[in-house]
Enzyme design. Sequence first.
Site, PDB file in Angstrom:
ATOM      1  N   CYS A   1       0.796  -1.237   0.000  1.00  0.00           N
ATOM      2  CA  CYS A   1       0.000   0.000   0.000  1.00  0.00           C
ATOM      3  C   CYS A   1       0.829   1.289   0.000  1.00  0.00           C
ATOM      4  CB  CYS A   1      -1.028  -0.001   1.127  1.00  0.00           C
ATOM      5  SG  CYS A   1      -0.589  -0.881   2.599  1.00  0.00           S
TER       6      CYS A   1
ATOM      7  N   ARG B   1       7.637 -10.852   5.460  1.00  0.00           N
ATOM      8  CA  ARG B   1       7.537 -10.653   6.911  1.00  0.00           C
ATOM      9  C   ARG B   1       8.253 -11.798   7.600  1.00  0.00           C
ATOM     10  NH1 ARG B   1       1.127  -9.359   6.826  1.00  0.00           N
ATOM     11  NH2 ARG B   1       1.243  -7.809   5.161  1.00  0.00           N
TER      12      ARG B   1
ATOM     13  N   GLN C   1       0.513 -11.031  -2.672  1.00  0.00           N
ATOM     14  CA  GLN C   1      -0.871 -10.609  -2.461  1.00  0.00           C
ATOM     15  C   GLN C   1      -1.489 -10.155  -3.782  1.00  0.00           C
ATOM     16  OE1 GLN C   1       0.056  -7.573   0.540  1.00  0.00           O
ATOM     17  NE2 GLN C   1      -1.109  -8.761   2.023  1.00  0.00           N
TER      18      GLN C   1
ATOM     19  N   ASP D   1      -3.137  -7.720  -4.541  1.00  0.00           N
ATOM     20  CA  ASP D   1      -3.426  -6.463  -3.862  1.00  0.00           C
ATOM     21  C   ASP D   1      -4.023  -5.432  -4.818  1.00  0.00           C
ATOM     22  OD1 ASP D   1      -3.379  -5.392  -1.378  1.00  0.00           O
ATOM     23  OD2 ASP D   1      -1.207  -5.296  -1.200  1.00  0.00           O
TER      24      ASP D   1
ATOM     25  N   HIS E   1      -5.633  -1.150  -4.474  1.00  0.00           N
ATOM     26  CA  HIS E   1      -6.004  -0.015  -3.630  1.00  0.00           C
ATOM     27  C   HIS E   1      -6.854   0.940  -4.455  1.00  0.00           C
ATOM     28  CE1 HIS E   1      -2.497  -1.771  -1.630  1.00  0.00           C
ATOM     29  NE2 HIS E   1      -3.204  -1.499  -0.557  1.00  0.00           N
TER      30      HIS E   1
ATOM     31  N   HIS F   1      -8.401  -0.920   0.717  1.00  0.00           N
ATOM     32  CA  HIS F   1      -7.444  -1.992   0.458  1.00  0.00           C
ATOM     33  C   HIS F   1      -8.254  -3.261   0.182  1.00  0.00           C
ATOM     34  CE1 HIS F   1      -4.148   0.130   2.907  1.00  0.00           C
ATOM     35  NE2 HIS F   1      -5.255   0.783   3.222  1.00  0.00           N
TER      36      HIS F   1
END
Length: 648
Positions: free
Chosen positions: A337, A366, A384, A386, A388, A518
């Site tokens: 993000c 992570r 991900q 992902d 936004h 998100h």
Amino acid sequence: MIKITLPDGSIKEFEKGTTPMEVAKSISEGLARNVISAKFNNTTVEVTTPLNTDGSLTLYTWNDEEGKKAFWHSSSHVMAQAIQDLYPGAKLTIGPAIENGFYYDVDFGDQKISENDFKKIEDRMLEIARGKHEFTMRSVPKEEALGYYRRENNPFKVELIENLEDGTITFCDHDTFTDLCRGGHLPSTAPIKAVKLMSVAGAYWRGNEKNPQLTRVYGISFPKQKDLKEYLEILEEAKKRDHRKLGRELELFTFSQKVGQGLPLWLPKGAALRERLENFLKKAQKKAGYEMVVTPHIGQKELYVTSGHYAKYGEDSFQPIKTPNEGEEFLLKPMNCPHHCEIYNNGHWSYKDLPKRFAEFGTVYRYEQSGELHGLTRVRGFTQDDAHIFCTPDQLDSEFKKVIDLTLYVFSSLGFEDFTAQVSLRDPENKEKYIGSDENWDKAENAIVNAAKEKGLNYIVETGEAAFYGPKLDFMVKDALGRQWQLGTIQVDYNLPERFDLTYKGSDNEMHRPVMIHRAPFGSMERFVAVLLENTGGNFPLWLMPDQAIILSLSEKYEKYSQKVLTLLENHEIRALIDNRNETIGKKIREAEVSKVPYMLIVGEQEAENGTVSVRKHGEGDIGTMSIEDFAQIIKKEVDSTLKAFEV
């Protein structure tokens, strides 16, 4: 007298000092026999706790999650007593209930424990349980509690007590056993009728690798032997569906110690599977107005300080990467993000340009503790799906609902029907865990709850489960063991637009702050594939299978015809391969069944002469001889039944 409000809204009056068990008896003797634990005014209490004020009371039995939690927490006490009896000098630390059973972390010192010891511990546990010992809670002054565990030479309990406030410390007693405990127990050990120790593992004290390593003993218990038998049968079935086992058998992914723990390597078939999943979502996203972007795997430390991710993940993540320039530091990105915020900041937008929807299959990193790693469900590097969405406040409601539609489309296309929508809100008693103003949090939480209601989702509300920057709607899917995993997620964020000073020009010619959504329908490719593997047992929807058909030739004489069949299938966009090994047809069929190839096409003299194939379906057997055209129609019909076009 006190007034007790029950879950159905009814209010009953009782004498002050009445216990939850006595309330249960006033309702029915059957409920009193089965009640395990209780909550009074949202606080866990024992069923023997005197109630002295008006309040709301919920009674739990084995059929309730809270009831199981109390059952398994009580069982962890019984296991701890059995361990102390059998291993004098063993030091106990913590022993919580978990989703399926319980564990206790123990410092065994020089003593060793293995699966060979399970039977004697189980026998001792059942012996204790048959004693029908009551669980009783008592408050203990801090100095007295410290003195008790110092005499026991248990530095772990001493450390726990040192961090507690005087007046809040309680011990739980049963039989000859005492343990530091907050509460939530069975009335006695009597309901524990069946126990099974499941495994032992290493665990660092408080999850810190710098602390002493302990032995974690896992167990499970039930009120009936029949329940344990059924659970073990489910467990056996789950082992067959374990995504780590299936991933090896289907040649989808592997791990390498040289590459590093928690860093999956996708093999050709697995990479092709991922690509099909990505293309499936990209096609739907394009219809929904998303634009694809690509961002780097690292970013300057300041980027994540600005976003708040460094404060959240910094200590527990991979350490900063230093460059030859003094003071310059980069991080492996823990989230996509912040990068997408900077992409938004690259443009100058008006309200007419919004919403902007940026999507990326971005890999993030992570540092999960080694003890927490588990196949593809818990890894250190994951991708991900992902996106936004940057929109005006007026667009938030419709955009959020559109993302719900997209997520439900993904789930239905992949056969996920057993899922729960979870609205995750912040903990109002612990606001320091989160960033942003109360006003923004209230707006974001209301937007999610309203959208979930209007979409008719069967949702639950979980307080304290929000992301640090905003509330979210999570889609929780069960695996073969009944464990819940979060896959799809949608989050409303008023905070990152402020932190990155994101703006757009409104119809009033003034600059305004966009709202950020998100979203990730898969969640992560790794976890999604793992749960999909276990959900389907490796029998993916036909449109997703690595190989949809395999051509099995009766002998090398039919290799040329096999190749012709393959070409015709490829013309129909059917993924197939040829097995022309010098093996019996029976062996080829058995191996194709194990590999879970949906269709087997057997070709021999008759098929070659007639231009046909003899078709077998995985798990069903022979379905007849037919032309390639007819077989292609079967494939098309089956694919079309599960893979509908996304409707905007």
